[in-house]
Design an enzyme around this catalytic site. Structure first.
Site, PDB file in Angstrom:
ATOM      1  N   GLY A  14       0.812  -1.218   0.000  1.00 47.17           N
ATOM      2  CA  GLY A  14       0.000   0.000   0.000  1.00 47.17           C
ATOM      3  C   GLY A  14       0.840   1.259   0.000  1.00 47.17           C
ATOM      4  O   GLY A  14       0.589   2.191  -0.782  1.00 47.17           O
ATOM      5  N   SER A  36       8.952   4.091   7.189  1.00 45.36           N
ATOM      6  CA  SER A  36       8.697   2.650   7.226  1.00 45.36           C
ATOM      7  C   SER A  36       9.555   1.963   8.275  1.00 45.36           C
ATOM      8  O   SER A  36      10.764   2.172   8.336  1.00 45.36           O
ATOM      9  CB  SER A  36       8.980   2.027   5.854  1.00 45.36           C
ATOM     10  OG  SER A  36       8.928   0.619   5.964  1.00 45.36           O
ATOM     11  N   ALA A  80       7.000   4.686  13.057  1.00 42.20           N
ATOM     12  CA  ALA A  80       6.177   5.810  13.529  1.00 42.20           C
ATOM     13  C   ALA A  80       5.640   5.422  14.900  1.00 42.20           C
ATOM     14  O   ALA A  80       5.016   4.365  15.055  1.00 42.20           O
ATOM     15  CB  ALA A  80       5.035   6.063  12.559  1.00 42.20           C
ATOM     16  N   CYS A 161      -6.659 -14.220   6.565  1.00 39.69           N
ATOM     17  CA  CYS A 161      -5.696 -14.587   5.530  1.00 39.69           C
ATOM     18  C   CYS A 161      -5.847 -16.076   5.179  1.00 39.69           C
ATOM     19  O   CYS A 161      -4.908 -16.865   5.309  1.00 39.69           O
ATOM     20  CB  CYS A 161      -4.291 -14.282   6.069  1.00 39.69           C
ATOM     21  SG  CYS A 161      -3.044 -14.110   4.797  1.00 39.69           S
ATOM     22  N   ILE A 293      -4.408  -3.103   4.282  1.00 35.24           N
ATOM     23  CA  ILE A 293      -4.957  -3.792   5.456  1.00 35.24           C
ATOM     24  C   ILE A 293      -5.310  -2.800   6.562  1.00 35.24           C
ATOM     25  O   ILE A 293      -6.209  -3.049   7.368  1.00 35.24           O
ATOM     26  CB  ILE A 293      -3.980  -4.893   5.928  1.00 35.24           C
ATOM     27  CG1 ILE A 293      -3.855  -5.957   4.824  1.00 35.24           C
ATOM     28  CG2 ILE A 293      -4.438  -5.523   7.236  1.00 35.24           C
ATOM     29  CD1 ILE A 293      -2.972  -7.127   5.132  1.00 35.24           C
ATOM     30  N   GLY A 313      -3.333  -8.268  -2.040  1.00 33.13           N
ATOM     31  CA  GLY A 313      -2.428  -7.330  -2.688  1.00 33.13           C
ATOM     32  C   GLY A 313      -3.087  -6.469  -3.755  1.00 33.13           C
ATOM     33  O   GLY A 313      -2.860  -5.252  -3.823  1.00 33.13           O
ATOM     34  N   CYS A 349      -6.452 -13.642  -7.899  1.00 37.71           N
ATOM     35  CA  CYS A 349      -5.596 -14.344  -6.942  1.00 37.71           C
ATOM     36  C   CYS A 349      -5.130 -15.676  -7.511  1.00 37.71           C
ATOM     37  O   CYS A 349      -5.919 -16.407  -8.110  1.00 37.71           O
ATOM     38  CB  CYS A 349      -6.382 -14.568  -5.641  1.00 37.71           C
ATOM     39  SG  CYS A 349      -5.307 -15.049  -4.295  1.00 37.71           S
ATOM     40  N   LYS A 384       2.241 -18.312 -10.864  1.00 33.06           N
ATOM     41  CA  LYS A 384       2.556 -17.685  -9.568  1.00 33.06           C
ATOM     42  C   LYS A 384       4.068 -17.429  -9.467  1.00 33.06           C
ATOM     43  O   LYS A 384       4.499 -16.380  -8.973  1.00 33.06           O
ATOM     44  CB  LYS A 384       2.066 -18.575  -8.426  1.00 33.06           C
ATOM     45  CG  LYS A 384       2.296 -17.963  -7.061  1.00 33.06           C
ATOM     46  CD  LYS A 384       1.048 -17.902  -6.218  1.00 33.06           C
ATOM     47  CE  LYS A 384       1.288 -17.164  -4.923  1.00 33.06           C
ATOM     48  NZ  LYS A 384       0.095 -16.747  -4.242  1.00 33.06           N
TER      49      LYS A 384
HETATM   50  C1  LIG Z   1       1.546 -15.377   4.069  1.00 37.03           C
HETATM   51  C2  LIG Z   1       0.783 -14.403   3.228  1.00 37.03           C
HETATM   52  C3  LIG Z   1       0.443 -14.748   1.929  1.00 37.03           C
HETATM   53  C4  LIG Z   1      -0.263 -13.844   1.130  1.00 37.03           C
HETATM   54  N1  LIG Z   1      -0.568 -14.209  -0.157  1.00 37.03           N
HETATM   55  C5  LIG Z   1      -1.183 -13.331  -0.960  1.00 37.03           C
HETATM   56  C6  LIG Z   1      -1.444 -13.660  -2.318  1.00 37.03           C
HETATM   57  O1  LIG Z   1      -1.131 -14.750  -2.777  1.00 37.03           O
HETATM   58  N2  LIG Z   1      -2.050 -12.729  -3.097  1.00 37.03           N
HETATM   59  C7  LIG Z   1      -2.401 -11.506  -2.603  1.00 37.03           C
HETATM   60  O2  LIG Z   1      -2.946 -10.688  -3.352  1.00 37.03           O
HETATM   61  N3  LIG Z   1      -2.183 -11.160  -1.323  1.00 37.03           N
HETATM   62  C8  LIG Z   1      -1.578 -12.049  -0.493  1.00 37.03           C
HETATM   63  N4  LIG Z   1      -1.322 -11.710   0.803  1.00 37.03           N
HETATM   64  C9  LIG Z   1      -1.808 -10.423   1.294  1.00 37.03           C
HETATM   65  C10 LIG Z   1      -0.840  -9.293   1.002  1.00 37.03           C
HETATM   66  O3  LIG Z   1       0.423  -9.614   1.523  1.00 37.03           O
HETATM   67  C11 LIG Z   1      -1.407  -8.022   1.620  1.00 37.03           C
HETATM   68  O4  LIG Z   1      -2.533  -7.658   0.866  1.00 37.03           O
HETATM   69  C12 LIG Z   1      -0.434  -6.885   1.615  1.00 37.03           C
HETATM   70  O5  LIG Z   1       0.734  -7.205   2.323  1.00 37.03           O
HETATM   71  C13 LIG Z   1      -1.089  -5.653   2.229  1.00 37.03           C
HETATM   72  O6  LIG Z   1      -0.225  -4.588   2.086  1.00 37.03           O
HETATM   73  P1  LIG Z   1      -0.203  -3.386   3.124  1.00 37.03           P
HETATM   74  O7  LIG Z   1       0.752  -2.404   2.555  1.00 37.03           O
HETATM   75  O8  LIG Z   1      -1.575  -2.960   3.443  1.00 37.03           O
HETATM   76  O9  LIG Z   1       0.375  -3.993   4.477  1.00 37.03           O
HETATM   77  P2  LIG Z   1       1.762  -4.689   4.786  1.00 37.03           P
HETATM   78  O10 LIG Z   1       2.234  -5.496   3.645  1.00 37.03           O
HETATM   79  O11 LIG Z   1       1.562  -5.350   6.112  1.00 37.03           O
HETATM   80  O12 LIG Z   1       2.771  -3.478   4.973  1.00 37.03           O
HETATM   81  C14 LIG Z   1       2.725  -2.620   6.055  1.00 37.03           C
HETATM   82  C15 LIG Z   1       4.071  -1.963   6.200  1.00 37.03           C
HETATM   83  O13 LIG Z   1       3.963  -0.950   7.196  1.00 37.03           O
HETATM   84  C16 LIG Z   1       5.075  -1.012   8.048  1.00 37.03           C
HETATM   85  N5  LIG Z   1       4.672  -0.503   9.357  1.00 37.03           N
HETATM   86  C17 LIG Z   1       3.802  -1.042  10.229  1.00 37.03           C
HETATM   87  N6  LIG Z   1       3.707  -0.269  11.316  1.00 37.03           N
HETATM   88  C18 LIG Z   1       4.524   0.780  11.127  1.00 37.03           C
HETATM   89  C19 LIG Z   1       4.878   1.914  11.914  1.00 37.03           C
HETATM   90  N7  LIG Z   1       4.353   2.118  13.135  1.00 37.03           N
HETATM   91  N8  LIG Z   1       5.776   2.787  11.413  1.00 37.03           N
HETATM   92  C20 LIG Z   1       6.328   2.609  10.187  1.00 37.03           C
HETATM   93  N9  LIG Z   1       6.030   1.538   9.405  1.00 37.03           N
HETATM   94  C21 LIG Z   1       5.142   0.649   9.870  1.00 37.03           C
HETATM   95  C22 LIG Z   1       5.431  -2.497   8.097  1.00 37.03           C
HETATM   96  O14 LIG Z   1       6.791  -2.658   8.460  1.00 37.03           O
HETATM   97  C23 LIG Z   1       5.165  -2.927   6.652  1.00 37.03           C
HETATM   98  O15 LIG Z   1       6.320  -2.758   5.869  1.00 37.03           O
HETATM   99  C24 LIG Z   1      -0.637 -12.584   1.640  1.00 37.03           C
HETATM  100  C25 LIG Z   1      -0.295 -12.246   2.960  1.00 37.03           C
HETATM  101  C26 LIG Z   1       0.409 -13.129   3.745  1.00 37.03           C
HETATM  102  C27 LIG Z   1       0.772 -12.755   5.155  1.00 37.03           C
END
Ligand SMILES: Cc1cc2nc3c(=O)[nH]c(=O)nc-3n(C[C@H](O)[C@H](O)[C@H](O)COP(=O)(O)OP(=O)(O)OC[C@H]3O[C@@H](n4cnc5c(N)ncnc54)[C@H](O)[C@@H]3O)c2cc1C
Length: 403
Positions: A14, A36, A80, A161, A293, A313, A349, A384
């Site tokens: 994101g 980050s 943060a 998940c 998320i 994702g 997916c 994949k």
């Molecule tokens: C095991 C697994 C398998 C998956 N498989 C799939 C798949 O096959 N296909 C698919 O589409 N999706 C899949 N997903 C889901 C996908 O990974 C998520 O949709 C995606 O990671 C969401 O992105 P995000 O940026 O919202 O959160 P995240 O990826 O969780 O990123 C959040 C970021 O914020 C940072 N952060 C958190 N708190 C703080 C803070 N206080 N200060 C600074 N930085 C901070 C973290 O370090 C992290 O880098 C899977 C997830 C998992 C766990």
């Protein structure tokens, strides 16, 4: 007049998409800073392979700073620790304070290990939902190979998940067969979903039948609609009192929002997710947006055991781009240009099964849907593998406008 300052907290799916989209929209008319906690991008979908030695951390991560540098985005590697919406500041673990005109929160999830006693890094079941978890799950897998026994894979009440749980389950089955352990062990899947293939998105046409066929073929025992009471050293106890023994277990826990966003008065719901408009602007603070998320998606149904909605994702990137475009229009003094409900986003997916897989395509993440299809076959495993390489390449280069 100096350029408006936008801070993006989180630099994964994101945060990366939001920061770069905003730069594409406004170029030098905006100053973007990404804060980050992680210095590296993590392709979480490949965590399913890490415990089996098919991937190492370096294969599925890349450093964020060069990517942001190349696109004129300032990168701050720090957590943060506080957000002050009145002063419009973000404070970090280094003690630095950053002022924003607009804030985009893409902080993702934290594992809610407290939901079931016995989960967590010091607990009895493995998890694969963070890099550190998956590495620990790999060490436990190697120990298991020396002393095998029954295997339990699960997704608890409140989990969202489910795709990752199924992928790990079928990869486990594949690995047990490869290690010639399939005849000596049993494999059980315990899920809070009301039926197999619900996935937290209400299921897909023919999905339950297809998955049941796969599970039967692989000899996997399944229990649906279960709630976990406790995980002990070699057993899972369910709330109905039954016990399932294991020598190895991997249990997907529920996710919650990060503490730094939960601490902001009125910003989040009880789980720490941020209620948003269809513009991804916070309902509480007009200068704050959320994507991925971190954003709240209300669960549109009731199940006997509560479960969450997977914010995968593809919709995460969509939310981030909608948020970024609307921040750009707010900076220009214009009305929001982009609106998209989570449920109306397309679902794309690829679920991996070791040497096989299922492609899921639907016009909408959540029902009602006009079109949805599940296509099984070994070509999905190949897709994949190719997609992982493509996604890491395009993200590392900051090509966020590619699909
Ligand atoms: C095991 C697994 C398998 C998956 N498989 C799939 C798949 O096959 N296909 C698919 O589409 N999706 C899949 N997903 C889901 C996908 O990974 C998520 O949709 C995606 O990671 C969401 O992105 P995000 O940026 O919202 O959160 P995240 O990826 O969780 O990123 C959040 C970021 O914020 C940072 N952060 C958190 N708190 C703080 C803070 N206080 N200060 C600074 N930085 C901070 C973290 O370090 C992290 O880098 C899977 C997830 C998992 C766990």
């Amino acid at each position: 007049m100096s350029a408006k300052q936008v801070i993006v907290v989180g630099g994964n799916f994101g945060g990366l998409a939001a920061a770069l989209e905003l730069k594409y929209e406004l170029a030098d008319d905006v100053a973007v800073t990404v804060v980050s906690a992680s210095a590296r991008f993590l392709f979480n979908p490949s965590l399913i392979w890490l415990p089996f030695g098919k991937r190492r951390a370096g294969d599925i991560t890349f450093p964020l700073e060069p990517t942001f540098d190349a696109h004129g985005v300032e990168f701050v590697h720090a957590e943060a620790t506080a957000i002050d919406p009145a002063a419009r500041t973000v404070t970090t673990s280094t003690g630095a304070e950053y002022r924003y005109d607009y804030l985009i929160l893409a902080t993702g999830y934290r594992n809610d290990y407290e939901a079931v006693p016995g989960l967590g890094p010091d607990g009895c079941a493995q998890s694969i939902t963070t890099l550190a978890d998956a590495e620990r799950a790999g060490a436990a897998w190697r120990d298991f190979l020396d002393d095998p026994g029954p295997v339990v894979i699960g997704a608890t009440q409140g989990a969202s998940c489910f795709g990752a749980a199924y992928e790990f389950l079928f990869n486990m089955s594949h690995q047990l067969r490869k290690s010639k352990l399939n005849e000596l062990t049993s494999l059980t899947f315990l899920t809070a979903e009301p039926f197999v293939g619900h996935f937290g998105i209400g299921g897909l046409p023919g999905g339950e039948k297809l998955l049941k066929m796969f599970l039967k073929k692989e000899g996997i025992a399944v229990r649906t609609g279960v709630a976990f009471e406790e995980v002990g050293g070699d057993y899972v106890r369910l709330t109905d009192g039954s016990k399932v023994k294991f020598a190895y277990s991997m249990v997907v826990p529920p996710f919650v929002g990060q503490d730094v966003v939960r601490a902001v008065p009125n910003l989040t719901d009880g789980k720490g997710y941020i209620p948003v408009e269809d513009t991804y602007r916070s309902k509480a603070y007009p200068e704050i947006y959320a994507a991925g998320i971190a954003a709240q998606v209300p669960v549109p149904w009731r199940t006997s055991v509560p479960i969450g909605i997977p914010k995968t994702g593809f919709p995460t990137e969509s939310m981030a781009k909608v948020a970024a475009r609307n921040v750009a229009s707010a900076i220009k003094g214009e009305d929001p240009v982009s609106h998209k409900e989570f449920g109306e986003m397309a679902a794309v997916c690829m679920m991996d099964a070791g040497n096989n897989g299922v492609l899921i395509l639907a016009d909408h993440m959540l029902p009602p849907r006009k079109a949805a299809v599940m296509i099984p076959g070994p070509q999905v495993h190949a897709m994949k593998l190719a997609f992982e390489k493509y996604y890491l390449w395009k993200s590392r280069h900051g090509y966020v406008r590619l699909p």
